[in-house]
Design a protein around this motif. Sequence first.
Motif, PDB file in Angstrom:
ATOM      1  N   MET A   1       0.834  -1.160   0.000  1.00 20.29           N
ATOM      2  CA  MET A   1       0.000   0.000   0.000  1.00 20.29           C
ATOM      3  C   MET A   1       0.888   1.235   0.000  1.00 20.29           C
ATOM      4  SD  MET A   1      -2.555   1.525   2.927  1.00 20.29           S
ATOM      5  CE  MET A   1      -3.335   0.002   3.207  1.00 20.29           C
ATOM      6  N   GLN A   2       0.618   2.146  -0.884  1.00 20.69           N
ATOM      7  CA  GLN A   2       1.368   3.386  -0.960  1.00 20.69           C
ATOM      8  C   GLN A   2       0.668   4.445  -0.119  1.00 20.69           C
ATOM      9  OE1 GLN A   2       2.217   4.706  -4.920  1.00 20.69           O
ATOM     10  NE2 GLN A   2       2.822   6.728  -4.260  1.00 20.69           N
ATOM     11  N   ILE A   3       1.438   5.146   0.683  1.00 19.13           N
ATOM     12  CA  ILE A   3       0.913   6.229   1.518  1.00 19.13           C
ATOM     13  C   ILE A   3       1.559   7.519   1.054  1.00 19.13           C
ATOM     14  CG2 ILE A   3       0.757   7.154   3.845  1.00 19.13           C
ATOM     15  CD1 ILE A   3       0.910   4.231   4.826  1.00 19.13           C
ATOM     16  N   GLU A   4       0.749   8.529   0.848  1.00 19.08           N
ATOM     17  CA  GLU A   4       1.252   9.798   0.328  1.00 19.08           C
ATOM     18  C   GLU A   4       0.886  10.937   1.269  1.00 19.08           C
ATOM     19  OE1 GLU A   4       0.610  12.704  -3.540  1.00 19.08           O
ATOM     20  OE2 GLU A   4      -0.046  10.634  -3.633  1.00 19.08           O
ATOM     21  N   ASP A   5       1.811  11.823   1.499  1.00 15.50           N
ATOM     22  CA  ASP A   5       1.552  13.034   2.279  1.00 15.50           C
ATOM     23  C   ASP A   5       0.852  14.035   1.370  1.00 15.50           C
ATOM     24  OD1 ASP A   5       1.517  15.286   3.864  1.00 15.50           O
ATOM     25  OD2 ASP A   5       3.690  15.471   4.009  1.00 15.50           O
ATOM     26  N   VAL A   6      -0.391  14.385   1.684  1.00 18.37           N
ATOM     27  CA  VAL A   6      -1.150  15.297   0.829  1.00 18.37           C
ATOM     28  C   VAL A   6      -1.171  16.715   1.388  1.00 18.37           C
ATOM     29  CG1 VAL A   6      -2.557  13.446  -0.094  1.00 18.37           C
ATOM     30  CG2 VAL A   6      -3.369  14.723   1.889  1.00 18.37           C
ATOM     31  N   HIS A   7      -0.335  16.963   2.389  1.00 17.51           N
ATOM     32  CA  HIS A   7      -0.264  18.301   2.968  1.00 17.51           C
ATOM     33  C   HIS A   7       0.007  19.338   1.880  1.00 17.51           C
ATOM     34  CE1 HIS A   7       0.362  21.272   6.078  1.00 17.51           C
ATOM     35  NE2 HIS A   7       1.426  21.683   5.418  1.00 17.51           N
ATOM     36  N   GLY A   8      -0.846  20.344   1.828  1.00 11.48           N
ATOM     37  CA  GLY A   8      -0.704  21.385   0.819  1.00 11.48           C
ATOM     38  C   GLY A   8      -1.415  21.059  -0.487  1.00 11.48           C
ATOM     39  N   LYS A   9      -1.938  19.836  -0.601  1.00 12.28           N
ATOM     40  CA  LYS A   9      -2.643  19.428  -1.817  1.00 12.28           C
ATOM     41  C   LYS A   9      -4.071  18.961  -1.499  1.00 12.28           C
ATOM     42  CE  LYS A   9       0.752  16.545  -2.608  1.00 12.28           C
ATOM     43  NZ  LYS A   9       1.540  15.448  -3.178  1.00 12.28           N
ATOM     44  N   GLU A  10      -4.574  19.346  -0.350  1.00 15.78           N
ATOM     45  CA  GLU A  10      -5.880  18.868   0.089  1.00 15.78           C
ATOM     46  C   GLU A  10      -6.989  19.167  -0.911  1.00 15.78           C
ATOM     47  OE1 GLU A  10      -3.496  19.771   3.839  1.00 15.78           O
ATOM     48  OE2 GLU A  10      -3.854  20.790   1.942  1.00 15.78           O
ATOM     49  N   GLU A  11      -6.891  20.303  -1.596  1.00 13.01           N
ATOM     50  CA  GLU A  11      -7.948  20.702  -2.531  1.00 13.01           C
ATOM     51  C   GLU A  11      -8.035  19.783  -3.748  1.00 13.01           C
ATOM     52  OE1 GLU A  11      -4.219  22.404  -4.004  1.00 13.01           O
ATOM     53  OE2 GLU A  11      -5.146  22.445  -2.031  1.00 13.01           O
ATOM     54  N   LEU A  12      -7.027  18.959  -3.974  1.00 14.81           N
ATOM     55  CA  LEU A  12      -7.040  18.030  -5.105  1.00 14.81           C
ATOM     56  C   LEU A  12      -7.920  16.809  -4.840  1.00 14.81           C
ATOM     57  CD1 LEU A  12      -3.252  18.051  -6.052  1.00 14.81           C
ATOM     58  CD2 LEU A  12      -5.116  19.382  -7.079  1.00 14.81           C
ATOM     59  N   TYR A  13      -8.267  16.569  -3.589  1.00 14.35           N
ATOM     60  CA  TYR A  13      -9.017  15.376  -3.218  1.00 14.35           C
ATOM     61  C   TYR A  13     -10.491  15.720  -3.043  1.00 14.35           C
ATOM     62  CZ  TYR A  13      -4.501  13.303  -2.747  1.00 14.35           C
ATOM     63  OH  TYR A  13      -3.246  12.840  -3.017  1.00 14.35           O
ATOM     64  N   LYS A  14     -11.294  15.280  -3.991  1.00  9.83           N
ATOM     65  CA  LYS A  14     -12.739  15.521  -3.981  1.00  9.83           C
ATOM     66  C   LYS A  14     -13.466  14.192  -3.867  1.00  9.83           C
ATOM     67  CE  LYS A  14     -12.313  19.919  -4.472  1.00  9.83           C
ATOM     68  NZ  LYS A  14     -12.448  20.749  -3.311  1.00  9.83           N
ATOM     69  N   LEU A  15     -14.624  14.220  -3.259  1.00 10.02           N
ATOM     70  CA  LEU A  15     -15.392  13.012  -2.992  1.00 10.02           C
ATOM     71  C   LEU A  15     -15.640  12.172  -4.238  1.00 10.02           C
ATOM     72  CD1 LEU A  15     -16.910  11.412  -0.823  1.00 10.02           C
ATOM     73  CD2 LEU A  15     -18.929  12.753  -1.394  1.00 10.02           C
ATOM     74  N   ASP A  16     -16.005  12.799  -5.336  1.00  8.74           N
ATOM     75  CA  ASP A  16     -16.334  12.058  -6.560  1.00  8.74           C
ATOM     76  C   ASP A  16     -15.149  11.302  -7.147  1.00  8.74           C
ATOM     77  OD1 ASP A  16     -18.919  12.937  -6.382  1.00  8.74           O
ATOM     78  OD2 ASP A  16     -18.667  14.561  -7.819  1.00  8.74           O
ATOM     79  N   ILE A  17     -13.944  11.766  -6.870  1.00 10.98           N
ATOM     80  CA  ILE A  17     -12.750  11.148  -7.447  1.00 10.98           C
ATOM     81  C   ILE A  17     -12.036  10.260  -6.426  1.00 10.98           C
ATOM     82  CG2 ILE A  17     -10.475  11.622  -8.451  1.00 10.98           C
ATOM     83  CD1 ILE A  17     -11.762  14.257  -9.515  1.00 10.98           C
ATOM     84  N   ALA A  18     -11.819  10.790  -5.232  1.00 13.13           N
ATOM     85  CA  ALA A  18     -11.009  10.092  -4.235  1.00 13.13           C
ATOM     86  C   ALA A  18     -11.840   9.288  -3.227  1.00 13.13           C
ATOM     87  CB  ALA A  18     -10.138  11.104  -3.489  1.00 13.13           C
ATOM     88  N   GLY A  19     -13.137   9.529  -3.164  1.00 11.73           N
ATOM     89  CA  GLY A  19     -13.967   8.850  -2.176  1.00 11.73           C
ATOM     90  C   GLY A  19     -13.979   9.558  -0.835  1.00 11.73           C
ATOM     91  N   PHE A  20     -13.282  10.675  -0.737  1.00 11.56           N
ATOM     92  CA  PHE A  20     -13.263  11.519   0.459  1.00 11.56           C
ATOM     93  C   PHE A  20     -12.851  12.910   0.024  1.00 11.56           C
ATOM     94  CE2 PHE A  20      -8.947  10.096  -0.033  1.00 11.56           C
ATOM     95  CZ  PHE A  20      -8.186  11.190   0.308  1.00 11.56           C
TER      96      PHE A  20
END
Length: 79
Positions: A1-20
């Motif tokens: 499982m790959q874990i990624e630090d999304v700090h500073g990129k939170e706006e890229l993660y939308k429910l329709d695409i990422a599931g959260f």
Amino acid sequence: MQIEDVHGKEELYKLDIAGFQYGREAAKHTSFLNNDEVEREYYPESINLIRRVMGASSIIIFNHKQFQCSGQQCFGLQN
């Protein structure tokens, strides 16, 4: 499982695409020790937030878990 630090990129993660998706909003209700109070006060607050952010027309909160622990018990360090 790959874990990624999304700090500073939170706006890229939308429910329709990422599931959260990320959001920041302080809850008005801050005490979670009384289940009746949580259902009476926090549920409506959560429903309003979800409706406003997601545009949902129908929201059903069906369950919540309440965990209580103290001291080292909270971290699985009890003797």
